[in-house]
Each structure stands twice: as structure tokens, then as C-alpha cells.
Design a protein around this motif. Structure first.
Motif, PDB file in Angstrom:
ATOM      1  N   ALA A 187      46.670  45.338  46.791  1.00 22.03           N
ATOM      2  CA  ALA A 187      48.184  45.738  45.525  1.00 22.03           C
ATOM      3  C   ALA A 187      49.331  46.666  46.358  1.00 22.03           C
ATOM      4  O   ALA A 187      50.391  46.548  46.111  1.00 22.03           O
ATOM      5  N   SER A 188      48.837  47.939  47.895  1.00 16.32           N
ATOM      6  CA  SER A 188      49.720  48.513  48.054  1.00 16.32           C
ATOM      7  C   SER A 188      50.559  47.249  48.864  1.00 16.32           C
ATOM      8  O   SER A 188      51.735  47.915  48.702  1.00 16.32           O
ATOM      9  N   ALA A 189      50.294  46.480  49.243  1.00 16.69           N
ATOM     10  CA  ALA A 189      51.380  45.887  50.351  1.00 16.69           C
ATOM     11  C   ALA A 189      51.951  44.761  49.199  1.00 16.69           C
ATOM     12  O   ALA A 189      53.237  45.066  49.696  1.00 16.69           O
ATOM     13  N   ILE A 190      51.554  44.021  47.767  1.00 13.89           N
ATOM     14  CA  ILE A 190      52.285  43.234  47.576  1.00 13.89           C
ATOM     15  C   ILE A 190      52.943  44.090  45.934  1.00 13.89           C
ATOM     16  O   ILE A 190      53.262  43.348  45.841  1.00 13.89           O
ATOM     17  N   GLY A 191      51.803  44.655  46.096  1.00 12.10           N
ATOM     18  CA  GLY A 191      52.768  45.234  44.633  1.00 12.10           C
ATOM     19  C   GLY A 191      52.036  45.075  43.019  1.00 12.10           C
ATOM     20  O   GLY A 191      50.975  43.936  43.569  1.00 12.10           O
ATOM     21  N   GLU A 192      51.824  45.509  42.270  1.00 10.48           N
ATOM     22  CA  GLU A 192      51.021  45.239  41.519  1.00 10.48           C
ATOM     23  C   GLU A 192      52.104  45.073  40.470  1.00 10.48           C
ATOM     24  O   GLU A 192      52.898  44.296  40.726  1.00 10.48           O
ATOM     25  N   HIS A 193      50.693  43.320  39.269  1.00 11.16           N
ATOM     26  CA  HIS A 193      52.124  42.557  38.521  1.00 11.16           C
ATOM     27  C   HIS A 193      51.165  43.255  37.272  1.00 11.16           C
ATOM     28  O   HIS A 193      50.457  43.467  36.980  1.00 11.16           O
ATOM     29  N   ASP A 194      52.984  42.652  36.739  1.00 11.20           N
ATOM     30  CA  ASP A 194      52.848  43.519  35.402  1.00 11.20           C
ATOM     31  C   ASP A 194      52.290  42.452  34.477  1.00 11.20           C
ATOM     32  O   ASP A 194      52.026  41.340  34.532  1.00 11.20           O
ATOM     33  N   VAL A 195      51.710  42.628  33.142  1.00 10.07           N
ATOM     34  CA  VAL A 195      51.426  42.535  31.746  1.00 10.07           C
ATOM     35  C   VAL A 195      52.129  40.893  31.364  1.00 10.07           C
ATOM     36  O   VAL A 195      53.373  41.376  31.558  1.00 10.07           O
ATOM     37  N   GLY A 196      51.939  39.681  31.263  1.00 10.99           N
ATOM     38  CA  GLY A 196      53.015  38.779  31.457  1.00 10.99           C
ATOM     39  C   GLY A 196      53.985  38.053  32.353  1.00 10.99           C
ATOM     40  O   GLY A 196      54.682  37.266  32.174  1.00 10.99           O
ATOM     41  N   ALA A 197      53.581  39.168  34.378  1.00 13.67           N
ATOM     42  CA  ALA A 197      53.768  38.144  34.500  1.00 13.67           C
ATOM     43  C   ALA A 197      53.685  37.253  34.843  1.00 13.67           C
ATOM     44  O   ALA A 197      52.440  36.669  35.054  1.00 13.67           O
ATOM     45  N   HIS A 198      54.133  35.609  36.050  1.00  7.03           N
ATOM     46  CA  HIS A 198      53.474  34.737  36.113  1.00  7.03           C
ATOM     47  C   HIS A 198      53.303  34.424  37.356  1.00  7.03           C
ATOM     48  O   HIS A 198      54.038  34.782  38.519  1.00  7.03           O
ATOM     49  N   VAL A 199      52.330  34.458  37.690  1.00  9.14           N
ATOM     50  CA  VAL A 199      51.485  34.473  39.545  1.00  9.14           C
ATOM     51  C   VAL A 199      51.134  32.904  39.554  1.00  9.14           C
ATOM     52  O   VAL A 199      51.288  32.304  38.930  1.00  9.14           O
ATOM     53  N   ARG A 200      50.364  33.297  40.773  1.00 11.57           N
ATOM     54  CA  ARG A 200      50.082  31.964  41.738  1.00 11.57           C
ATOM     55  C   ARG A 200      48.625  32.685  41.788  1.00 11.57           C
ATOM     56  O   ARG A 200      48.072  33.767  42.432  1.00 11.57           O
TER      57      ARG A 200
END
Lengths: 384, 384, 285
Positions: free
Chosen positions: B356-369
Motif C-alpha cells: 500500500a505504501s508503495a502504490i498508495g491506497e485505493h478509495d471506495v468507488g475507485a476503478h482498479v484491476r
């Protein structure tokens, strides 16, 4: 013989139970033993408010309390008395004169009329528990009509404290098919108990008759309080005890089902058993025994004295008295009443034995009621 | 059972060499009326191992233990101890001892009397001195050396548990049975006791059979775990095996967390199955030996999946599943994401802190893979 | 506030205290005073201060001896019959039947002991059990009016009083303790002796105490089933108060009986206390 070993049937069992429920299992002592002396029933069957109201010459209140013996009255007469006077009769039945005395002695019995036996009356007078009766309030009592033998005990020092109700005897009831004939002596009674009637004989749980008849066996007075004579009687009783079927005044069930063959027995019980089972006979001990007479009396602290007099007067009405006698089967000393009774009853040898047979019998003496030695003899006999 | 689940039960019981077997369930079945509490259990227990029966209440684990202890006799099949069929041998004649769920200590005996109870049952009797000495030794072993004279209710829960332990090991049983022994202890004490229990097992070199519903307890203590459900064995294996290679959905769900996704199997070779997921992506997963189905459920652990942003490059042998974050839980050392993957459904992904610290946290609603590497998924059997 | 509470409590306890004083202490005091008095020539009580009544106690020695024999024997017999029954009800019977069976144990209590004892007269009398025995060849067996019949009546009459405390104690018994005992190598009979029996002792003691105390005062059953030949202190009391009306002596006998009962209760208390000292599950009942 066959009959004896058949198990009791359901009907017979229920009959015995009902007898118990009606209070007739015991004549006297058993009620005392069980503490059921306070068992009572309100006769009359209706609340005072439901009674037909009518103008009465004299208002005696709505209640009268009678302390008496079991199966000693015709309930219908109490109904009629309530109809006539508006007073309901509350009946308390008792097991022994001793118990009655204990109750009155304790105070606050609440009784209006009670039925002491001849030998108890002097004690009541001595203890100042009863008053001389106002005979003007008992017009139905005609002293001249009564056999004096059964009326004198009510009069002490010239004052009438009690008027006679019924009389009777204490004899021997025997099952003739078992005893092989009539048993009419205390010698046969007590000797047989230790011999061929082993385990089949009953004596009363009552010092007066049990000790009295043991005294008679030895040729002493039924009423003896002589320590030496009492010692003889005690020796006999303790010797007999292991051979007895029971020491109980509730002898009818055991006699009826054949467990007991021989018992001390009061007139009425003897008559009742004889009617149902002719093989059970009743005889008086030829050496002697008890003759007794019951009386009506009013306790000094009776709460409804007017009603008490009214009730006694009503029950001594010869017509009423005759229906009473027909209901309970005890002899009456009133010639007016006897004139109304059927011939068969008056000729019944159990109720009215030949005059000669009564001769050796003794009325119980007042002293037997209060003599501490007789009580101790009885206690030693029972706990032996 | 053989038909439903070809390899599992057999493998579980045959992977213990006959010389190592201390006890065996041979098709043991237990019925309570219409209820099937244990259904054809086949299991070999290795001498000296720490085996746990794990499962929710009603799964049959306690029934299995009670059949081993002798409190229940199998309806069908047999239970063997030391190669002998003990199905008909009563509990008091079996070489096993038990630590009961609520300890079942005798309330009317002292600690020492409780512990010595088993020795006092020996016939011929053991000398008192020997019993006393063994009791002291057993109490010392559970660190209760000075507690012999105490009363049971004076002890804390943890101390009572140790008394129960000492009472059970004093007879030097072949197998020590433990029925939820830690259930009544608080979390902190439970950890301590688990360590002590392991040390005890090592020092005694006795077979321990534990029944628990607590998967962490089972995972941390056991050499092998027997997971049970519906009266049957779902899978037997070491904690790692069960976690890495759950055989069916029941085990995958029960041990740790798992994503279960439906897939079509289009090819299988060398233990690898090619699975086509709901969104059309194809990924190689570990195959189930002997399976021939065209459709199956695939299990993938949340920590086996990683998250990437839209622009990140996809490594080799990995498929990228487009998804939207629906829920995020920060747990310190990791973050748990709940996602909705297109064409597949809900997925859980556990992302370690450093990632997480490397790529950061993803917010709720965010589109990810969601990145799924080949060889991390597993084909599951249909049912237990 | 505290004041109100105290007063409220005192107010609540007053009826109980008055009840207790009126119905227990007062009669007891009367009996005690009577026991030092004298009998009047016609019976009853005359005030006085004499120890003569107590000196006379040996005159009822036989009654005391009978009571002190039959009370323990009756208690023991009731215990021996009640225990298996209570055990069966508490441990063996399924919940479905338990209530029904418990009610069956109580039902006879709804009927007067007098009527129930009368039923035994017919059962033990010549046309009852002996007739059945005769039909299978045991002739002339007489059961009624014997110490045996009294024992039967006592056991029958007091059985529920013995069954229930034992039942309650056994009901509380944790059956896992028996499994634990079996697990540790105790065969069933030994786990019964070592576990079940000691743990049900509070019930056994309470039941025995209840039955024993009541038997000490018993008079009805010996009078009915003993045919008057079995004489207890209770019978002596009835005779003394209702027949010979020797109230002072009767009172002295009653006081002696109360003293014996108190001693028994004291022993019971001590036993239970000693027992409870080693137990958390035993309380005075």
C-alpha cells in the motif's frame, strides 16, 4: 372358611371407605386417637336465610351446637327441628367421654348440648362444668315414664343435671362359625385369646371397658381402683397382649371381614353386625361387665341456652325419640317411646336382654374416669 | 463416500503407516434415533501426534471423541485402539483419558483427591504413598505443586483446567482426549494454556486428540487437523495443507478466508487446469486430482490477489480483472478490500502494508484491476 | 432513606414474627409451664412447681424406646426405597415422562393420610395380601396389626418426603462427573459410591431429617396399622391429653420429645456443617 381368603372386592372396599367417611368406622375411642374429635357436620342443609320465615312464639336463635357420638341420631329430625324453630343443629361427634371432658375442661367448647355417659356426670358437676337443668323448659321429660335405672345418674344431690337419652351394654361379639358357638363369659374370652382364638381377639382401646372386663375375669368389680386388683388385671392384659389381634375400638371392619373372631362390643355395634351377618352374635359376659346410660346435659358456658333446651325437649318428644331409636338401634328407657316402637325391636335379645342377664352388670363408676392408676395400667398394657 | 469423494478419506487413513497407528476409526457410524451424528468415519491416529477435530457445533467432532473415549458405541463400524477393536469395551477399561469441556472436577474432593482418583481405581490397589507421590509429580507438571489440599471452587478457571489435565495424565493414557478444554478461558489465558499444552505433549510424548471449534487453536497446535461437517470428515491434513490445498468449499471457507469463483475448465494437464472465469479471462489453477468436470468452483486466497491501477503493467502469467472498490478496511498491517469484479462478482483482496505504501491506497468507488497470478488458485471438489 | 428501608423491613417482618410467636413459641411456653404443674383429681392442670412429672417419665420408657427404634428403622427403610426411586426419576427417566411420574409420587399426598392408611388395612388385612399369598400356598400369614404393618405404613406415608429432597440433589448432579469417573477407570457401581452418593448426601440428610422428626411425633399410623399394639410417644401423648387428661405429665412427655428432637436437629446441623465445610454445593436446608 372359603370366604375369608377371597380378596376384598372393590365394592366392599368402597363400602368400608364410605363408612369411614361417614364417621361410623368408630364408635368411640378411635376418633380420639385420630384427633378427629372436631370433625363436624352442619345438619339442616340450608342457610338460615333460606329457611321459610314465620312468626315464632319464641326466638331461640338460628343455631344450636350438639356434641354427641357417631351414628347416634336421625338427621331428618334435625331438619325438622330447623323447620320448626329456625335453629340449625351443628353436630360434633366424639370418641370418648374423656375426650369430651378434656374439651369442656379446656374451655370455650362452644357446645350447647352434649351427651355424657352416666359415670362422667359427677365429674362435670364436681368441676362445676354443668348446671342443674330447668325442667320447666323440658316439658317432654316425664321422669315417671323413665326406667329409674337409666335416669338416676342424671340426678345428683337431688338436682337434675342431665336427662336420659339411651342406654346399652358392653358385651362380647363373636363370630359363631369360628368360635364354634356362643361366647358369653370373660373367662372364655381371655383364656380363648391365649389358646384357640390366638390372634383373633380384640379389646377396646379404652381403659374403662378393657380394664373393667379384665377385673371381672378375676371376679373383681368392673369399677375397681384397688391397686392389688388392678395389678391382677394388668398382669392378665399384658399376658394376653401378644395374642391379641388388636387393641382398638374400631372392631367392626375386622369382625366383618373375618380377621377377628371375638371382640368387646357395644350394644349398637353388636346389633348392626348381627343384622348384616347373622353368624356374628352378641352376648353379655355372665360374670359381669358394663351397663351404661347416656344423658343430655347443657354446659355452663353454652352460648345458646334457649336453643339447647328447645333441642333436648324436641328430641325427648316420644315420637321423635322413636324415630331416633329406629335410626340408631340403641335401647330407650322411656316407656312412652317404647310404646311406639315395633314389637320385634322390643323383643330383640341384643337390644333388650332378659332382665336376669343384666343383673351382674355394673354401671361405670365416676372414679374410673379420673383414677390415675387405671390410666397408667392402660398405658403400660399398650406399650408392653 | 468413496464415490462422492474418491481420494480423500482413503488418503487420510492410509497416509499413516500401520506401525504408527495408535487408534483407528474404521467406518465408525453413530446414529441417535434419526440423527446421523457420525457418518462412516475412517481415520487413523498416529502415535504421539497432536490431532484436532475441527468443525462447527453439530459437525460430529464430539461424537467421534466420545466414541474414542467409550461413552458412545458406534452403531456401525468399529473403533480400534492399539489394533484391538474396543467398540464394546466400556470407558473405564480403555487406555484413554479425557479433559472434559467444563473439566468435570469432583466438587466434593480436594485437588489432590481429584488428581489421584484414577490411581485409586487401580486393582490391585496401589500403595497410598505411591499415589501421593504420583499426585505430587502430576501437580508439579501442571505447575500446581502446592495446591493439593485446596478445594476445587477455590481455584481459578485456568487452575481448574490444569487440575483436569493432571487428573487425566496421571494414568499415563495412550491417548489424551481434550474436549474444548480452552472454551471457558479468556483469550489471554487461552494463548498461555495452548503453549503449556504443547509443551506438556512434547514432554509426555502422548497422543493428544483435541476437539475444538476454534480454527486458530487448531491451526496453531495441531500436527494434523481433521475437519468435520455433517457427521463426515471433510478433509484431514496438516494445517498448511488445509490452508494451501483445501479440498472443497467447506474446508476452504472454514480455514481462513477464500474467494470462491465459478469457472469453466477447458483443459487440464500436469496438475494444472485452464479455467475460464466469468469475464472471459483464462488462468491456470491447481487441479483436483481425478476431477473431470467441465465446470468447477475455484478458490483463491485474498492475500494471493494484488491490486493495480489502470495504467500499471501486467506481469507475465497473470490476468487483470477490472473491478470497483466497494469497501475498504484498514487493519494496520494490511488493508482489506471488498471489490465488485466485472463478470465475476464480489472478491476480497488483502493488501499488505508495504504494498500500500508503495502504490498508495485505493478509495471506495475507485476503478482498479485485480491481478491473479497463474498457479495460485485451486479447483474445489463439489462437496464434503 | 435508610431509615425508611429499615422501618419498611421491620413492618414486613412483623406479621411473620407475630405468627411465629403466636403459633410456635406461645404453645411451647404453655406446655413448658404445664409440665411443672400438677394434675387435679379430675384431670387437667393445676398450677404448681414440681419436677414430679419429669421424675415420672420412666413410666413411658417403653413408648420412647419404641419411638426411638421405629423412627430410625422407618427412616432407613424409607431411604432405601426412596433412593432408587429418586435416582430413577432424576437420572434415568426421559424428560417426557418425568413430570408425569413426579406427579404420581405427589398425588397420594393430596389425600388424607388417614384414608391412605385405611387403604392399607384392607391391603394387609385377611382379604388382602394374605389372601393372595394363601392362593399361592402361603397359608395363614398375618400382616396387619404388627410392627411390620406400621413400618409399611410409615414408609408409604413418608416416601414423598424422602424422595423429593433426594430427587432435587440428584437432579443437580452433573452426569459428566460420572463419565469422568468412568473415564478414570471407575466401574459404574464404584462411581455410584464415590461420586453419586456423596453428591446426593445433602438430599439424603434433608429427607432423613424430615422423615425422622415427623416419625418421632407419629401416632396415627401405629394406631391404625399397629392395631393399637404398637405404642409410640405420640400415642402416649394422645392418651395423656385426651383420655386420662393428665396434662402436666403429658406436657412433660412432650417436652422430653421436643428435647430429643432438638438434639437430633443439632446433630444434623453439625453433620451438615462439617460436610458443607468441604463443599460448595451443600447448604443447610
Amino acid at each position: 372358611m372359603k370366604n375369608d381368603t377371597t380378596p376384598i372386592s372393590r365394592t366392599a372396599f368402597m363400602e368400608e371407605l364410605r363408612r369411614y367417611q361417614k364417621g361410623s368406622v368408630t364408635r368411640r375411642h378411635f376418633l380420639g386417637v385420630t384427633g378427629l374429635g372436631t370433625a363436624m357436620a352442619v345438619m339442616g342443609g340450608a342457610l338460615p336465610g333460606l329457611l321459610p320465615t314465620r312468626a315464632r312464639a319464641q326466638d331461640i336463635g338460628d343455631r344450636v351446637v350438639l356434641a354427641t357420638w357417631p351414628n347416634y341420631h336421625d338427621p331428618a329430625n334435625f331438619d325438622a327441628f330447623a323447620q320448626q324453630t329456625g335453629a340449625l343443629t351443628q353436630v360434633n361427634v366424639f370418641g370418648s367421654n374423656e375426650e369430651m371432658l378434656a374439651k369442656i375442661q379446656a374451655g370455650g367448647s362452644g357446645w350447647d348440648v352434649f351427651v355424657p355417659t352416666n359415670y362422667a356426670i359427677p365429674t362435670y358437676v364436681m368441676a362445676d362444668l354443668i348446671e342443674p337443668l330447668d325442667l320447666s323448659k323440658i316439658p317432654n321429660y316425664d321422669a315417671a315414664a323413665f326406667d329409674q335405672r337409666f335416669a338416676t345418674a342424671g340426678t345428683i344431690d337431688g338436682k337434675v343435671y342431665a336427662v336420659p337419652k339411651n342406654w346399652g351394654t358392653t358385651g362380647i361379639a363373636f363370630n359363631s362359625t369360628k368360635t364354634g358357638g356362643i361366647v358369653d363369659s370373660w373367662k372364655t374370652f381371655f383364656d380363648g385369646a391365649r389358646d384357640k382364638f390366638d390372634g383373633r381377639v380384640m379389646v377396646h382401646d379404652y381403659q374403662l371397658t378393657t380394664i373393667g372386663n379384665a377385673l371381672v375375669y378375676h371376679g373383681f368389680s368392673f369399677n375397681s381402683v384397688d391397686p392389688a386388683e388392678l395389678a391382677e388385671a394388668e398382669k392378665l392384659l399384658i399376658d394376653v397382649k401378644p395374642h391379641l389381634y388388636a387393641i382398638s375400638s374400631d372392631y367392626q371392619p375386622a369382625m366383618r371381614n373375618g380377621d377377628a373372631w371375638l371382640t368387646m362390643c357395644w350394644t349398637g355395634d353388636g346389633k348392626q353386625m348381627n343384622v348384616d351377618m347373622p353368624e356374628i352374635g352378641f352376648a353379655l359376659g355372665k360374670e359381669g361387665g358394663e351397663i351404661w346410660s347416656d344423658y343430655y346435659a347443657i354446659p355452663k358456658d353454652a352460648p345458646h341456652k334457649d336453643a339447647a333446651y328447645a333441642l333436648i325437649n324436641y328430641l325427648l318428644d316420644p315420637n321423635v325419640n322413636a324415630t331416633e331409636a329406629l335410626a340408631h338401634g340403641y335401647p330407650v328407657a322411656d316407656s312412652r317411646t317404647n310404646a311406639l316402637l315395633p314389637e320385634a325391636l322390643l323383643n330383640d335379645p341384643i337390644l333388650y336382654p332378659a332382665a336376669g342377664a343384666l343383673d351382674p352388670l355394673e354401671f361405670g363408676a365416676a372414679v374410673t374416669l379420673t383414677d390415675p392408676n387405671r390410666a397408667e395400667v392402660m398405658a403400660r398394657f399398650k406399650s408392653a | 463416500m468413496m464415490i462422492q469423494n474418491p481420494s480423500m478419506a482413503d488418503a487420510a487413513s492410509t497416509d499413516v503407516a500401520p506401525t504408527e497407528v495408535v487408534a483407528e476409526f474404521a467406518g465408525a457410524t453413530k446414529r441417535f434415533g434419526a440423527v446421523l451424528a457420525a457418518d462412516r468415519i475412517n481415520l487413523r491416529i498416529r502415535r504421539g501426534e497432536f490431532l484436532s477435530f475441527l468443525g462447527p457445533s453439530g459437525c460430529g467432532k464430539t461424537t467421534a471423541l466420545r466414541m474414542l473415549a467409550g461413552f458412545e458405541a458406534p452403531t456401525e463400524g468399529a473403533v480400534l485402539i492399539d489394533g484391538k477393536d474396543v467398540s464394546a469395551v466400556p470407558a473405564h477399561k480403555r487406555p484413554v483419558n479425557m479433559v472434559f469441556q467444563h473439566y468435570a472436577l469432583f466438587p466434593h474432593m480436594t485437588v489432590a483427591q481429584n488428581v489421584g482418583y484414577g490411581l485409586r481405581q487401580r486393582r490391585p490397589r496401589l500403595p497410598g504413598a505411591e499415589i501421593a507421590q504420583k499426585v505430587d509429580a502430576a501437580l508439579a507438571k501442571v505447575r500446581l505443586a502446592d495446591f493439593g489440599a485446596r478445594r476445587i471452587w477455590e481455584l481459578s478457571g485456568g487452575q481448574q483446567q490444569r487440575v483436569a489435565l493432571a487428573r487425566a495424565i496421571i494414568n499415563e493414557p495412550q491417548i489424551l482426549l481434550l474436549d474444548e478444554p480452552m472454551a471457558a478461558l479468556d483469550a489471554k489465558l487461552r494463548g498461555e494454556m495452548q503453549r503449556e499444552l504443547l509443551e506438556l505433549q512434547r514432554s509426555l510424548n502422548v497422543t493428544f486428540v483435541l476437539v475444538t471449534h476454534d480454527q486458530e487453536e487448531a491451526l496453531s497446535m495441531s500436527d494434523r487437523i481433521c475437519i468435520m461437517g455433517k457427521g463426515r470428515i471433510a478433509q484431514v491434513g496438516s494445517p498448511q495443507e488445509l490452508y494451501d490445498r483445501p479440498r472443497n468449499r467447506y474446508v476452504a471457507d472454514f480455514v481462513g478466508r477464500a474467494n470462491i469463483v465459478a469457472a469453466k475448465i477447458i483443459a487440464r494437464q500436469g496438475g494444472i487446469a485452464q479455467a475460464v472465469l466469468g469475464n472471459g479471462a483464462t488462468i491456470g489453477v491447481n487441479d483436483l486430482p481425478g476431477d473431470t468436470r467441465g465446470k468447477a468452483e475455484i478458490a483463491i486466497r485474498p492475500e494471493a490477489l494484488t491490486l493495480a491501477r489502470g495504467k500499471d503493467a501486467v506481469p507475465e502469467d497473470t490476468v487483470a480483472l477490472p473491478a470497483r472498490v466497494t469497501h475498504r478496511t484498514f487493519l494496520g498491517d494490511r488493508t482489506e478490500y471488498l471489490l465488485m469484479a466485472e463478470g465475476i462478482g464480489p472478491l476480497q483482496v488483502n493488501s499488505p502494508r508495504q504494498a500500500a505504501s508503495a502504490i498508495g491506497e485505493h478509495d471506495v468507488g475507485a476503478h482498479v484491476r485485480v491481478l491473479w497470478r497463474a498457479g495460485t488458485g485451486l479447483v474445489l471438489a463439489a462437496d464434503i | 432513606m435508610a431509615m425508611t428501608q429499615t422501618r419498611g423491613r421491620a413492618l414486613l417482618l412483623t406479621p411473620a414474627a407475630l405468627w411465629y410467636a403466636a403459633l410456635l413459641l406461645l404453645p411451647l411456653a404453655v406446655v413448658l409451664i404445664f409440665s411443672f404443674g400438677e394434675r387435679t383429681p379430675i384431670g387437667g392442670y393445676a398450677p404448681g412447681f414440681t419436677l414430679a412429672q419429669y421424675a415420672n417419665l420412666p413410666a413411658r420408657m417403653a413408648a420412647f424406646r419404641n419411638t426411638l427404634t421405629l423412627a430410625p428403622v422407618g427412616t432407613l427403610a424409607a431411604l432405601l426405597i426412596a433412593y432408587p426411586l429418586a435416582y430413577f426419576l432424576a437420572v434415568r427417566v426421559s424428560v417426557r415422562w418425568k413430570t408425569l411420574l413426579l406427579v404420581l409420587v405427589i398425588v397420594p399426598f393430596w389425600t388424607s393420610i388417614l384414608i391412605r392408611s385405611y387403604a392399607w388395612i384392607f391391603l394387609l388385612g385377611g382379604k388382602g395380601l394374605p389372601a393372595l399369598l394363601a392362593s399361592i400356598g402361603f397359608e395363614d400369614i398375618r400382616l396387619l396389626n404388627s410392627p411390620f404393618a406400621v413400618l409399611v405404613g410409615i414408609v408409604y406415608g413418608y416416601l414423598p418426603l424422602m424422595v423429593f429432597p433426594i430427587y432435587v440433589a440428584l437432579e443437580k448432579l452433573d452426569l459428566r462427573l460420572l463419565e469422568a469417573a468412568a473415564d478414570l477407570g471407575a466401574p459404574p457401581w464404584r462411581s455410584f459410591v464415590q461420586i453419586t452418593l456423596p453428591l446426593s448426601m445433602p438430599g439424603v440428610l434433608t429427607g432423613s431429617m424430615l422423615v425422622f422428626i415427623l416419625l418421632m411425633g407419629e401416632f396415627l399410623i401405629p394406631a391404625i396399622l399397629g392395631g393399637g399394639k404398637v405404642f409410640f410417644v405420640g400415642n402416649a401423648l394422645v392418651d395423656l391429653f385426651l383420655q386420662s387428661r393428665n396434662w402436666p405429665f403429658g406436657s412433660a412427655v412432650a417436652v422430653a420429645l421436643v428435647v430429643i428432637m432438638l438434639i437430633t436437629v443439632a446433630i444434623y446441623t453439625r453433620v451438615v456443617k462439617r460436610y458443607a465445610a468441604g463443599r460448595d454445593d451443600v447448604a443447610m436446608m
